[in-house]
Motif scaffolding. Structure first.
Motif, mmCIF file in Angstrom:
data_model
loop_
_atom_site.group_PDB
_atom_site.id
_atom_site.type_symbol
_atom_site.label_atom_id
_atom_site.label_comp_id
_atom_site.label_asym_id
_atom_site.label_seq_id
_atom_site.Cartn_x
_atom_site.Cartn_y
_atom_site.Cartn_z
ATOM 1 N N LEU A 53 0.783 -1.219 0.053
ATOM 2 C CA LEU A 53 -0.029 0.185 -0.075
ATOM 3 C C LEU A 53 0.917 1.287 0.039
ATOM 4 C CD1 LEU A 53 -2.466 -1.184 2.848
ATOM 5 C CD2 LEU A 53 -2.923 -1.280 0.451
ATOM 6 N N ALA A 54 0.514 2.270 -0.855
ATOM 7 C CA ALA A 54 1.107 3.581 -0.894
ATOM 8 C C ALA A 54 0.362 4.409 0.127
ATOM 9 C CB ALA A 54 1.094 4.218 -2.133
ATOM 10 N N VAL A 55 1.008 4.914 1.205
ATOM 11 C CA VAL A 55 0.478 5.824 2.329
ATOM 12 C C VAL A 55 0.748 7.244 1.767
ATOM 13 C CG1 VAL A 55 0.104 6.508 4.551
ATOM 14 C CG2 VAL A 55 0.468 3.844 3.719
ATOM 15 N N LEU A 56 -0.204 7.874 1.391
ATOM 16 C CA LEU A 56 0.165 9.416 1.031
ATOM 17 C C LEU A 56 0.108 10.281 2.120
ATOM 18 C CD1 LEU A 56 -2.196 9.649 -2.254
ATOM 19 C CD2 LEU A 56 0.119 8.527 -2.141
ATOM 20 N N GLY A 91 -9.281 5.869 4.261
ATOM 21 C CA GLY A 91 -7.864 6.059 4.417
ATOM 22 C C GLY A 91 -6.900 5.503 3.237
ATOM 23 N N SER A 92 -6.110 4.481 3.406
ATOM 24 C CA SER A 92 -5.311 4.128 2.434
ATOM 25 C C SER A 92 -6.049 3.041 1.298
ATOM 26 C CB SER A 92 -4.207 3.370 3.015
ATOM 27 O OG SER A 92 -4.682 2.011 3.749
ATOM 28 N N GLY A 93 -7.324 2.648 1.854
ATOM 29 C CA GLY A 93 -8.024 1.745 1.271
ATOM 30 C C GLY A 93 -8.085 0.449 1.371
ATOM 31 N N ILE A 94 -7.313 -0.012 2.835
ATOM 32 C CA ILE A 94 -7.100 -1.450 2.833
ATOM 33 C C ILE A 94 -8.412 -2.110 3.047
ATOM 34 C CG2 ILE A 94 -6.901 -0.714 5.250
ATOM 35 C CD1 ILE A 94 -4.949 -2.835 5.727
ATOM 36 N N LEU A 95 -9.400 -1.464 3.708
ATOM 37 C CA LEU A 95 -10.688 -2.304 4.093
ATOM 38 C C LEU A 95 -11.409 -2.363 2.726
ATOM 39 C CD1 LEU A 95 -11.841 -0.541 7.365
ATOM 40 C CD2 LEU A 95 -10.636 -2.667 6.986
ATOM 41 N N ALA A 119 -5.516 7.483 -2.795
ATOM 42 C CA ALA A 119 -4.592 6.576 -2.335
ATOM 43 C C ALA A 119 -5.299 5.235 -2.772
ATOM 44 C CB ALA A 119 -4.373 6.670 -0.911
ATOM 45 N N ALA A 120 -6.689 5.323 -2.191
ATOM 46 C CA ALA A 120 -7.458 4.041 -2.327
ATOM 47 C C ALA A 120 -7.635 3.320 -3.914
ATOM 48 C CB ALA A 120 -9.082 4.150 -1.986
#
Length: 243
Positions: A53-56, A91-95, A119-120
């Motif tokens: 994951l890219a975390v902006l 957020g980062s789109g993880i979910l 980011a997601a």
């Protein structure tokens, strides 16, 4: 099918106010997290929940905070085959990515922070899920079309009351008396299929009395379906269904 857990925190019921030491500790953690992580100027790449994951900058980092991987693991255990899912506060789109990997046909990743929505989408593309994940900048679900309805809505909203410093801080605090997420459950109820479900994550340090009231007012019943304890608090995962 997940076991239903006994809820020792009694969502929606009054609890004693935290003591002065607890409040000081929570304020310290917030200050530290905001300045070291949420206000970060640089872009990071992390491995979390089996994703790269890219975390902006200004986006909640799923590797720094344990809630993200815990919730993503639960979402990944659900059978979401063919379903339409919304992830509010992505957020980062993880979910959102976890939902797509669990079989969801379409996932809408929503965040008030435009960098998070971006980011997601980027992370979905880089993890081979771009065809099923879309992103949108929106204050909760206010900018999301009323139809088609969702089968599942997932959200890890800010767990604590307090005035956010800026859009990055909206990942941590939800305004005085949870002002900034007060409409979340009503909006979710309006956008769910009649047999739809919502999954939401809180902290044991959240004002569970107030949050339980908002959930009940929106027409949901809640049951605790997941809990992870760390040294000083527990993460509490609730499934909400129509009352």
């Amino acid at each position: 099918m997940h076991d239903v857990l006994t809820d020792p925190y009694r969502l929606g019921h009054p609890r004693p106010s935290p003591g002065r030491a607890r409040k000081f500790f929570r304020s310290f953690v917030h200050f530290f997290s905001y300045h070291l992580f949420l206000k970060r100027k640089s872009r990071r790449t992390v491995e979390a929940a089996g994703f790269r994951l890219a975390v902006l900058p200004t986006v909640f980092d799923p590797k720094r905070f344990l809630t993200s991987e815990f919730f993503a693991g639960y979402v990944g255990s659900l059978d979401l085959a063919g379903m339409r899912v919304a992830d509010v506060g992505t957020g980062s789109g993880i979910l959102a990515l976890a939902a797509a990997r669990a079989g969801a046909d379409r996932v809408l990743a929503v965040d008030i922070n435009p960098e998070a929505a971006r980011a997601a989408v980027e992370n979905a593309e880089s993890n081979g899920l771009g065809g099923r994940v879309a992103g949108i900048g929106s204050n909760l679900l206010s900018a999301v079309a009323p139809e088609p309805l969702f089968d599942v809505i997932i959200s890890s909203p800010p767990s604590f009351p307090g005035e956010p410093r800026d859009v990055a801080d909206r990942a941590w605090v939800a305004g005085p008396d949870y002002r900034d997420i007060a409409g979340l459950f009503r909006q979710a109820r309006e956008r769910l299929q009649p047999d739809g479900r919502m999954y939401v994550l809180f902290s044991s340090d959240s004002d569970l009395h107030r949050l339980g009231g908002l959930i009940s007012e929106a027409g949901f019943t809640a049951r605790l379906v997941g809990e992870r304890s760390i040294v000083l608090e527990s993460f509490l995962l609730y499934e909400l269904q129509t009352a």
